[in-house]
Design an enzyme around this catalytic site. Structure first.
Site, PDB file in Angstrom:
ATOM      1  N   GLU A 130      33.317 -10.460  19.057  1.00  0.00           N
ATOM      2  CA  GLU A 130      33.133 -11.180  20.319  1.00  0.00           C
ATOM      3  C   GLU A 130      31.667 -11.551  20.542  1.00  0.00           C
ATOM      4  O   GLU A 130      31.364 -12.633  21.045  1.00  0.00           O
ATOM      5  CB  GLU A 130      33.674 -10.357  21.481  1.00  0.00           C
ATOM      6  N   ASP A 177      37.663 -17.719  27.830  1.00  0.00           N
ATOM      7  CA  ASP A 177      36.603 -18.354  27.051  1.00  0.00           C
ATOM      8  C   ASP A 177      36.764 -19.870  27.168  1.00  0.00           C
ATOM      9  O   ASP A 177      37.649 -20.366  27.876  1.00  0.00           O
ATOM     10  CB  ASP A 177      36.626 -17.880  25.590  1.00  0.00           C
ATOM     11  N   TYR A 214      33.471 -11.794  30.474  1.00  0.00           N
ATOM     12  CA  TYR A 214      34.353 -12.244  29.398  1.00  0.00           C
ATOM     13  C   TYR A 214      34.502 -11.185  28.309  1.00  0.00           C
ATOM     14  O   TYR A 214      35.614 -10.848  27.895  1.00  0.00           O
ATOM     15  CB  TYR A 214      33.846 -13.560  28.766  1.00  0.00           C
TER      16      TYR A 214
END
Length: 305
Positions: free
Chosen positions: A50, A151, A133
């Site tokens: 990520e 996202d 996020y």
């Protein structure tokens, strides 16, 4: 130029449920086999991916990700190494402050959580370098929890399918978060699968340009398509430039330091860019960001502490 409007009405539960099954079925058949999606990746592998995938395409991330996990298979392994080594291993992924943030998160995981990436969303959010996020993504993808994971790809899918507009706003809005929560399946397993599936749909089919509606499993329900694909009415979407920017100069300066095994003299850094004012500004910025450490006698190195 008109002002972009947003749909703020939540979809009815039945309408939301009608999207879940086809998108998840499409994902089951078409999802890419990526290393961070495999069970052996674990929560740390998901977290590393990520950080690396922010503003960086998968094909550039894959080789660096594999090398990173081979060298630092657990957070404590990275935490025990110098932050400059994280910057060095980051290579040419871009936005190298992400490497420092990931190193800081690894240190906090080692210090606060016994070396294991926490599963609690609030504890994830409390880690340095972890925002809304990333906390939701790790909790969802690594631990199968129910969170709205927003996202760029997911936001674009939701903007088109549910709100009937071509592109989402520049920054995530409260209306988008409300919509994402309304679209979220009730049970955790389906919600986690939906998060991954809607993201993959945006990455492979509902792309920013040249979307492939013929391959989309929810094309018949897409509000934007049903409205005739109205053109974007918001501010012009400008492509990011790189050539000649401070980002390019910073990248060249860091490349010299990454390849060096000993501190680098000023003269070696001066050689990478012709314009002295911009070069000095870029170097000062790297020092201020903690990516470069100045030593006595005018030499520089990647940070050691």
């Amino acid at each position: 130029m008109g002002v972009m409007t947003e749909t703020t009405t939540d979809p009815a539960p039945a309408d939301a449920a009608a999207l879940h099954a086809p998108v998840i079925a499409w994902f089951d058949e078409h999802a890419r086999d990526l290393p961070w999606r495999r069970p052996e990746a674990g929560a740390w592998g998901v977290m590393v991916s990520e950080f690396m995938l922010q503003q960086t395409p998968v094909n550039r991330v894959l080789p660096v990700y594999e090398q990173w996990l081979a060298r630092w298979p657990r957070p404590a392994d990275l935490a025990a190494d110098a932050p400059g080594e994280a910057v060095r291993a980051w290579g040419r992924l871009g936005y190298p402050r992400r490497a420092l943030r990931l190193h800081g998160a690894a240190q906090a995981i080692a210090d606060r959580h016994g070396g294991d990436v926490p599963s609690d969303h609030a504890q994830l959010l409390a880690l340095p370098g972890i925002g809304e996020y990333t906390a939701a993504a790790v909790a969802s993808f690594a631990y199968g929890q129910r969170h709205a994971v927003l996202d760029t790809n997911v936001r674009r899918v939701f903007a088109r399918a549910a709100s009937g507009i071509q592109y989402p706003p520049t920054a995530t809005t409260a209306a988008e978060r409300k919509l994402a929560r309304a679209l979220l399946p009730d049970d955790e397993e389906t919600a986690a699968r939906w998060a991954a599936a809607s993201m993959e749909l945006g990455a492979l089919v509902c792309t920013a340009k040249n979307e492939d509606c013929a391959r989309c499993p929810i094309a018949e329900r897409c509000a934007w398509r049903l409205a005739g694909k109205p053109a974007h009415q918001g501010p012009a979407r400008r492509a990011q430039t790189y050539a000649g920017t401070d980002r390019q100069v910073r990248g060249r300066l860091l490349a010299v330091l990454r390849e060096a095994v000993v501190p680098v003299p000023q003269s070696a850094l001066d050689a990478v860019w012709h314009e002295p004012v911009q070069r000095a500004r870029a170097l000062d910025g790297l020092v201020a960001d903690g990516l470069v450490e100045p030593l006595e006698n005018g030499v520089y190195r990647l940070p050691q502490n």
